[in-house]
Design a protein around this motif. Structure first.
Motif, mmCIF file in Angstrom:
data_model
loop_
_atom_site.group_PDB
_atom_site.id
_atom_site.type_symbol
_atom_site.label_atom_id
_atom_site.label_comp_id
_atom_site.label_asym_id
_atom_site.label_seq_id
_atom_site.Cartn_x
_atom_site.Cartn_y
_atom_site.Cartn_z
ATOM 1 N N SER A 1 50.391 29.000 41.341
ATOM 2 C CA SER A 1 51.408 29.339 42.343
ATOM 3 C C SER A 1 50.864 30.386 43.293
ATOM 4 C CB SER A 1 52.646 29.946 41.675
ATOM 5 O OG SER A 1 53.175 29.081 40.721
ATOM 6 N N VAL A 2 51.306 30.326 44.547
ATOM 7 C CA VAL A 2 51.015 31.407 45.487
ATOM 8 C C VAL A 2 51.862 32.606 45.071
ATOM 9 C CG1 VAL A 2 51.113 32.183 47.886
ATOM 10 C CG2 VAL A 2 50.541 29.797 47.366
ATOM 11 N N VAL A 3 51.221 33.749 44.820
ATOM 12 C CA VAL A 3 51.988 34.947 44.466
ATOM 13 C C VAL A 3 51.986 35.973 45.585
ATOM 14 C CG1 VAL A 3 51.786 34.719 41.962
ATOM 15 C CG2 VAL A 3 49.990 35.952 43.243
ATOM 16 N N VAL B 1 46.932 34.311 47.896
ATOM 17 C CA VAL B 1 46.517 34.665 46.536
ATOM 18 C C VAL B 1 47.311 33.849 45.518
ATOM 19 C CG1 VAL B 1 46.182 36.541 44.882
ATOM 20 C CG2 VAL B 1 45.965 36.997 47.341
ATOM 21 N N PHE B 2 46.571 33.183 44.610
ATOM 22 C CA PHE B 2 47.186 32.357 43.567
ATOM 23 C C PHE B 2 47.129 33.067 42.216
ATOM 24 C CE2 PHE B 2 45.452 29.377 46.702
ATOM 25 C CZ PHE B 2 46.548 28.571 46.930
ATOM 26 N N ASP B 3 48.059 32.692 41.331
ATOM 27 C CA ASP B 3 48.055 33.260 39.983
ATOM 28 C C ASP B 3 47.088 32.509 39.067
ATOM 29 O OD1 ASP B 3 49.494 30.920 39.817
ATOM 30 O OD2 ASP B 3 51.142 31.758 38.647
ATOM 31 N N ALA B 4 45.855 32.396 39.526
ATOM 32 C CA ALA B 4 44.767 31.834 38.723
ATOM 33 C C ALA B 4 43.608 32.792 38.928
ATOM 34 C CB ALA B 4 44.394 30.447 39.207
ATOM 35 N N HIS C 1 43.665 36.698 39.504
ATOM 36 C CA HIS C 1 43.955 36.374 40.895
ATOM 37 C C HIS C 1 42.860 35.453 41.455
ATOM 38 C CE1 HIS C 1 45.822 40.380 40.291
ATOM 39 N NE2 HIS C 1 46.649 40.108 41.273
ATOM 40 N N ILE D 1 41.671 34.553 45.101
ATOM 41 C CA ILE D 1 41.875 35.030 46.460
ATOM 42 C C ILE D 1 41.286 33.993 47.418
ATOM 43 C CG2 ILE D 1 41.424 36.910 48.092
ATOM 44 C CD1 ILE D 1 40.873 38.018 44.707
#
Lengths: 322, 322
Positions: B202-204, B213-216, B252, B254
């Motif tokens: 998800s984009v956080v 920024v994704f939650d990976a 994160h 990026i």
């Protein structure tokens, strides 16, 4: 992430800051569930969408009356990851969310992760100071604008080793310092003896005079490598200054033999180091570049004291990725 | 590794080749225990020390009479990891270990891992052909020297897609092909639609116009990145040709916004791709660079068919590092 916070809560920790923007219905719902049975739970925000979603969910959740969810505003002091630029942007954002019900601005938070790529001790100190100054300045501006701030929270292990003034800072959040690792060794802030985490690996092959292969790989050491890292390869092999891990496969660490490859970092341990190359079957301890992802690859720690195994600990937070 | 072989054995697989040199008393003992209840178990050797240790342990273990442990001699065809150089070195080694009791030479085995860094389709085909030729040649030399060889085993997913003759080869061992990944996309041997594994993220945060920024992070996508990889960053984001994952922290991903950053690889999927940037809270599927370490980071697969979840599978071999 919330899964890790749940592990902490189950272990009795009752004041938990999730230094992460919690976004998405499912995650917010899990966060609020956690909030119901843990005394203090907070997370970060850096977007209006994020703050509004938290606010709405908190209002419709059955939180105790007059107990809003605490949020920290995430500030970017130069890492360029998440967070709003320090200063005016943060103030504008705070003014925009301060009237949202269900949430309460508890403080500001940052992570100077870019310190880990410092090329000189001066640069590291400079990043540490500018992180603290930017946060203290932003906190001052917020207070001038009538926004109450309890916490001014800064982060990163490298900066915590060198920062010389904590005036105005209420909290620091170093993480890697629990173990230390070769990245910190490379920055010059710790010695090899300060590194508490190592991977035990065996030589499984010595196919040529200049190559030693260990039964470790990207699945044990991770492929993490800091930009500007001054140590060659993927981890420092204790007691073996003449070899360095040049490449990783998932299950193999392929080390190159080269005189004094990591001698400087081994010397920092204050021990006389062996000048020999380990034989097939011999075991070595590899201090990884970056302790954090390595811990996440294992189910257990083997705990030693004076070279004797005294305990096994489960890595309870492993794989709690959401 | 043996831990993974145990998982296979427990699931009923009764013909297991551990394509790894099993070294060290503890591991050999576990291997021989496995050998007692599984119909066929073999491992590799590339050193006299390794072969002698296996031989001695097998003799003192209670294996069924006249049932030695099968070993494959590991051959290096250019990856320079483990293994003896193809040809005369292998023959000399085989002659040196053929009289050892308790073990039996079952075949030769190699892994052309260097194919994964091919810069052109021609180079990839050339590596695939030279791997097969070197192995067939070595098998011939062994047979001329009176050494019986049942198996000639080659490996690597990229080479398996392009090799045009399997004459003289008895076994191929591609692994990544089960899922495919962006590394194979970069080599041009698969399209994005052929990649079956993706990470849902998800984009956080969208802290600036050019950053998502994704939650990976390295704990979900791994930091693995092939040398010469033609795709920028850490994985391909399905349906988002204009962004690429520039950096990873543990938690994160990026991403940088840049028009047509991965358009070519998205176009290969044969779908019209969106030209928009995902909003905070929006979910995307990221096809990782390297599927293997990513699978090892998760406890479960979520299995879908026509975009519907149909099952959850445990990653039973995860973390079986020894």
């Amino acid at each position: 992430k919330i899964g890790e916070a749940q592990v902490m809560a189950e272990s009795g920790i009752d004041d938990i800051l999730i230094a992460y923007p919690i976004v998405g219905e499912d995650k917010i719902s899990r966060l609020l569930n956690l909030r119901k049975w843990v005394r203090k739970v907070a997370c970060t925000v850096d977007s209006l969408q994020g703050a509004r979603a938290l606010s709405e969910a908190a209002l419709s959740a059955e939180l105790p009356p007059r107990e809003p969810l605490d949020v920290y505003i995430e500030v970017d002091v130069g890492f360029k990851r998440v967070g709003l630029p320090a200063g005016k942007d943060v103030v504008d954002f705070a003014l925009g969310i301060q009237d949202l019900k269900g949430i309460r601005i508890r403080g500001i938070l940052t992570h100077a992760g870019h310190a880990a790529s410092s090329e000189t001790p001066e640069q590291l100190l400079s990043i540490a100071r500018s992180e603290a100054q930017a946060m203290v300045m932003t906190a001052g501006m917020l207070r001038e604008n009538g926004i109450h701030i309890d916490e001014v929270s800064i982060g990163s292990t490298p900066t915590s080793y060198v920062l010389d003034s904590f005036e105005g800072i209420t909290e620091i959040r170093p993480g890697t310092y629990v173990f230390n690792d070769s990245d910190l060794l490379s920055l010059g802030v710790v010695s090899l003896n300060d590194c508490a985490l190592s991977v035990l690996a065996s030589v499984v092959s010595r196919p040529s005079h200049d190559r030693v292969v260990f039964d470790a790989g990207s699945k044990t050491l991770s492929s993490d490598k800091q930009a500007n890292c001054k140590i060659p390869g993927y981890g420092v092999i204790k007691g073996c200054p003449d070899i360095w891990i040049e490449r990783l496969s998932e299950e193999h660490a392929i080390a190159r033999v080269q005189p004094n490859a990591t001698a400087k970092w081994n010397a920092a341990a204050g021990r006389k180091t062996a000048d020999r190359i380990p034989e097939i079957g011999e075991k070595v301890q590899i201090v990884p570049n970056h302790a954090c992802p390595v811990v996440n690859l294992f189910d257990r720690f083997i705990v030693t004291k004076n070279d004797t195994v005294i305990a096994e600990w489960r890595v309870q937070g492993r794989g709690r990725l959401a």
